[in-house]
Design an enzyme around this catalytic site. Structure first.
Site, short mmCIF file in Angstrom:
data_model
loop_
_atom_site.label_atom_id
_atom_site.label_comp_id
_atom_site.label_asym_id
_atom_site.label_seq_id
_atom_site.Cartn_x
_atom_site.Cartn_y
_atom_site.Cartn_z
N ARG A 1 0.86 -1.19 0.00
CA ARG A 1 0.00 0.00 0.00
C ARG A 1 0.90 1.23 0.00
O ARG A 1 1.68 1.43 0.93
CB ARG A 1 -0.91 -0.01 1.23
CG ARG A 1 -1.70 1.28 1.37
CD ARG A 1 -2.57 1.29 2.62
NE ARG A 1 -3.26 2.55 2.74
CZ ARG A 1 -3.04 3.46 3.70
NH1 ARG A 1 -2.15 3.24 4.65
NH2 ARG A 1 -3.72 4.57 3.71
N GLU B 1 -7.30 8.47 6.04
CA GLU B 1 -7.58 9.15 7.31
C GLU B 1 -8.11 10.57 7.14
O GLU B 1 -7.48 11.55 7.60
CB GLU B 1 -6.31 9.18 8.18
CG GLU B 1 -5.78 7.81 8.55
CD GLU B 1 -4.56 7.87 9.46
OE1 GLU B 1 -4.04 8.97 9.73
OE2 GLU B 1 -4.12 6.80 9.91
N HIS C 1 -3.05 10.99 0.32
CA HIS C 1 -2.52 10.85 1.68
C HIS C 1 -1.93 12.21 2.08
O HIS C 1 -0.73 12.34 2.30
CB HIS C 1 -1.49 9.72 1.71
CG HIS C 1 -1.16 9.19 3.08
ND1 HIS C 1 -1.24 7.85 3.42
CD2 HIS C 1 -0.73 9.82 4.20
CE1 HIS C 1 -0.87 7.68 4.68
NE2 HIS C 1 -0.55 8.87 5.18
N ASN D 1 -7.26 2.03 9.82
CA ASN D 1 -5.96 2.25 10.46
C ASN D 1 -6.18 2.28 11.96
O ASN D 1 -6.99 3.09 12.45
CB ASN D 1 -5.35 3.58 10.02
CG ASN D 1 -4.92 3.57 8.56
OD1 ASN D 1 -5.03 2.56 7.88
ND2 ASN D 1 -4.45 4.71 8.07
O1 IFM Z 1 2.66 8.19 9.62
C1 IFM Z 1 1.30 8.19 9.83
C2 IFM Z 1 0.56 7.94 8.53
O2 IFM Z 1 0.90 8.87 7.56
C3 IFM Z 1 -0.92 8.00 8.75
N1 IFM Z 1 -1.32 7.15 9.84
C4 IFM Z 1 -0.59 7.23 11.07
C5 IFM Z 1 0.89 7.12 10.81
C6 IFM Z 1 1.67 7.23 12.13
O3 IFM Z 1 1.44 8.46 12.73
#
Ligand code: IFM
Length: 424
Positions: A66, A155, A110, A277
C-alpha cells in the site's frame, strides 16, 4: 499481508520531473512547523531507490504494497493536463511490484494536496472534490489495467482535524469547528472518485479511516456523553455517511450549510471493502473548559510507544467487533491498512515484534468472532518523515540512516519474514 507507506513520507525528489508544490512542501518549509525544520525534500529518496525498496519487500515475503500517489506529481497544480513524467514513475513502480508478485494497492490522497488547490480554499472549497474525481480518473486511465485494489482517501479525520481544525499539520489552519466542511468535501471527493474508478473497471475500492475505540473516563453521564461526541467526530463522521448514507444526528445540523441534494447518495456509493488504520484506543472525559466538548485523558497501566501512544492490542479486537455490531450487514470486508509503532533509533526492536504479534493476535480473535478481515498492512516498511515530528519517530521494519540513505532491516523485519515463510 502487506506493508504501507505514503508518498510525501518516503519519496523525496520534491522538485524533480515536473512535480508541483504540495501543501506539505509549503508547511514543512515554514519555520517552526515541523520538529527541527525537517522537510520531505529528500525523505527516504524512494523516488530513486524504489527498486531496492521493492526488493526489501520481496525479502520480507509480503504479497501486497500500500503506497500513495503524490497528486502534485501527476497534476502539478491539481487540475488539467497530467504530467507524463509523474505518471511514468508510478507506472514503473506498479510494473516493478507485479514483476515481484506483489499486488499494488495505491491510495489516491494521503494529505499532500497540490498547493494551487489550497490557494483556492483546499478542502474547504467544494471544487476540490470535483478536482479529486478528475485526478482519480487520470490515474485509473493509466494504472487501471494493472491495479485491482484502490484506496481513495487516507484518514480524512486526521487531515481535517490536524490540518484544518488545530493547525498542527498542513495546511496549518486553526479553524476549530469551522473546519467541518473539510470532512464533507473529502467524503464527496471519495464518492465521486469511486464512480470514476468503477467506470474504468476497478475491481475493489475502499476508503481508509483512522478508527479508535472510545473509552469514557467513568460511568458518569457527563463522561459518557463526551465519549459519544468524540466517537461521533472521530469514527462515525467518516464511517456513517459512507456505509449508511447519513451523518450522526448531532453533526448533520452543523454540516447542513454545505450538504447539497444528492451528496449523501454520492458519498455512500457502494464500496467493496473498508480500510481501517488502528493505533490505540482513546479515553475521554467531560470537558473542563469551553473550547472542546470533551477532554482527552491518559490511559494508564500499559506500555507506550516512543511517540507516547498507549499499546492496547485488545483495542483492535474491540474496534473490529464493534464495527460489526454497529454496521451489521452494511459493513463490507475489512483490511487493516495501517498498524504499527514508533520505537527508538536502532535495529533491535523487540518492542515492535511484541506490538505486531499482539495486534495480529487481536485480528485472529476478531476473525474467530466472525469479522471478515481480508488483510493486514504494517505501518511502515521504512523509517520515514513522520509529519510534524519530522524524522524523530521511527515506524519502519527497516531502519533508514537519513544521512547516507542506508537501509538496515531490523529484528522485526526478520521476525515477520520468518512468520510469513512458516505460514507459506
Ligand atoms: O505516519 C502516519 C501515517 O501517515 C498516517 N497514519 C498514522 C501514521 C503514524 O502516525
Amino acid at each position: 499481508m502487506g506493508v504501507s507507506t505514503a508518498a510525501y513520507q518516503i519519496e523525496g525528489a520534491a522538485a524533480e520531473d515536473g512535480r508541483g508544490v504540495s501543501i506539505w512542501d509549503t508547511f514543512s518549509h515554514t519555520p517552526g512547523r515541523t520538529l527541527g525544520g525537517d522537510t520531505g525534500d529528500v525523505a527516504c529518496d524512494h523516488y530513486h531507490r524504489w527498486a531496492g525498496d521493492l526488493d526489501l519487500m520481496t525479502g520480507l515475503g509480503v504479497d501486497a504494497y500500500r503506497f500513495s500517489l503524490a497528486w502534485p506529481r501527476i497534476q502539478p497544480d491539481g487540475r488539467g493536463k497530467p504530467n507524463p513524467l509523474g505518471l511514468d514513475f508510478y507506472d514503473r513502480l506498479v510494473d516493478g511490484l507485479l514483476e515481484r508478485d506483489i499486488a499494488a494497492v495505491p491510495t489516491l490522497f494521503h494529505w499532500d494536496l497540490p498547493q494551487a488547490l489550497e490557494d483556492d480554499g483546499g478542502w474547504l472549497n467544494r471544487e476540490t472534490s470535483l478536482r479529486f474525481a478528475e485526478y482519480a480518473g487520470i490515474v485509473a486511465d493509466r494504472l487501471g489495467d494493472r491495479v485491482k485494489r484502490w484506496i481513495t482517501l487516507n484518514e480524512p479525520i486526521v487531515h481535517m482535524a490536524q490540518g484544518y481544525a488545530f493547525g498542527s499539520h498542513a495546511p496549518g489552519k486553526s479553524l476549530g469547528f469551522e473546519a467541518l466542511p473539510v470532512a464533507h468535501h473529502q467524503l464527496l471527493g471519495h464518492g465521486l472518485a469511486v464512480s470514476e474508478l468503477r467506470s474504468r473497471g476497478a475491481a475493489e475500492i475502499m476508503i481508509t479511516n483512522n478508527c479508535t475505540p472510545v473509552w469514557a473516563a467513568s460511568d458518569d453521564e457527563a463522561d459518557q456523553v463526551a465519549a459519544m461526541i468524540y466517537d461521533g467526530f472521530h469514527n462515525r463522521l467518516f464511517n456513517d455517511p459512507v456505509l449508511l448514507g447519513t451523518y450522526p444526528e448531532f453533526l448533520a445540523g452543523m454540516l447542513e450549510p454545505v450538504i447539497q441534494d444528492g451528496d449523501l447518495e454520492t458519498i455512500s456509493t457502494a464500496i467493496d471493502t473498508l480500510g481501517i488504520n488502528y493505533y490505540n484506543p482513546t479515553r475521554v472525559g467531560a470537558p473542563s473548559q469551553d473550547e472542546l466538548p470533551f477532554d482527552m485523558k491518559q490511559i494508564d497501566g500499559v506500555p507506550t510507544t516512543a511517540f507516547g501512544w498507549p499499546v492496547v492490542p485488545d483495542g483492535l479486537h474491540e474496534l473490529l467487533t464493534g464495527l460489526k455490531t454497529t454496521y451489521g450487514d452494511a459493513l463490507p470486508p475489512i483490511y487493516i491498512t495501517e498498524n504499527g509503532c514508533s520505537t527508538d533509533d536502532g535495529t533491535a526492536d523487540q518492542f515492535r515484534i511484541d506490538y505486531l504479534d499482539g495486534h495480529l493476535g487481536a485480528v485472529k480473535r476478531a476473525l474467530a468472532d466472525g469479522v471478515d478481515v481480508r488483510g493486514y498492512f504494517v505501518w511502515s516498511l521504512l523509517d520515514n518523515f513522520e509529519w510534524a515530528e519530522g524524522y524523530s519517530q521511527r515506524f519502519g521494519l527497516v531502519r533508514v540512516d537519513f544521512d547516507t540513505q542506508e537501509r538496515t532491516p531490523k529484528d522485526s523485519y526478520r521476525w515477520l519474514a520468518s512468520l510469513l515463510r512458516e505460514r507459506g
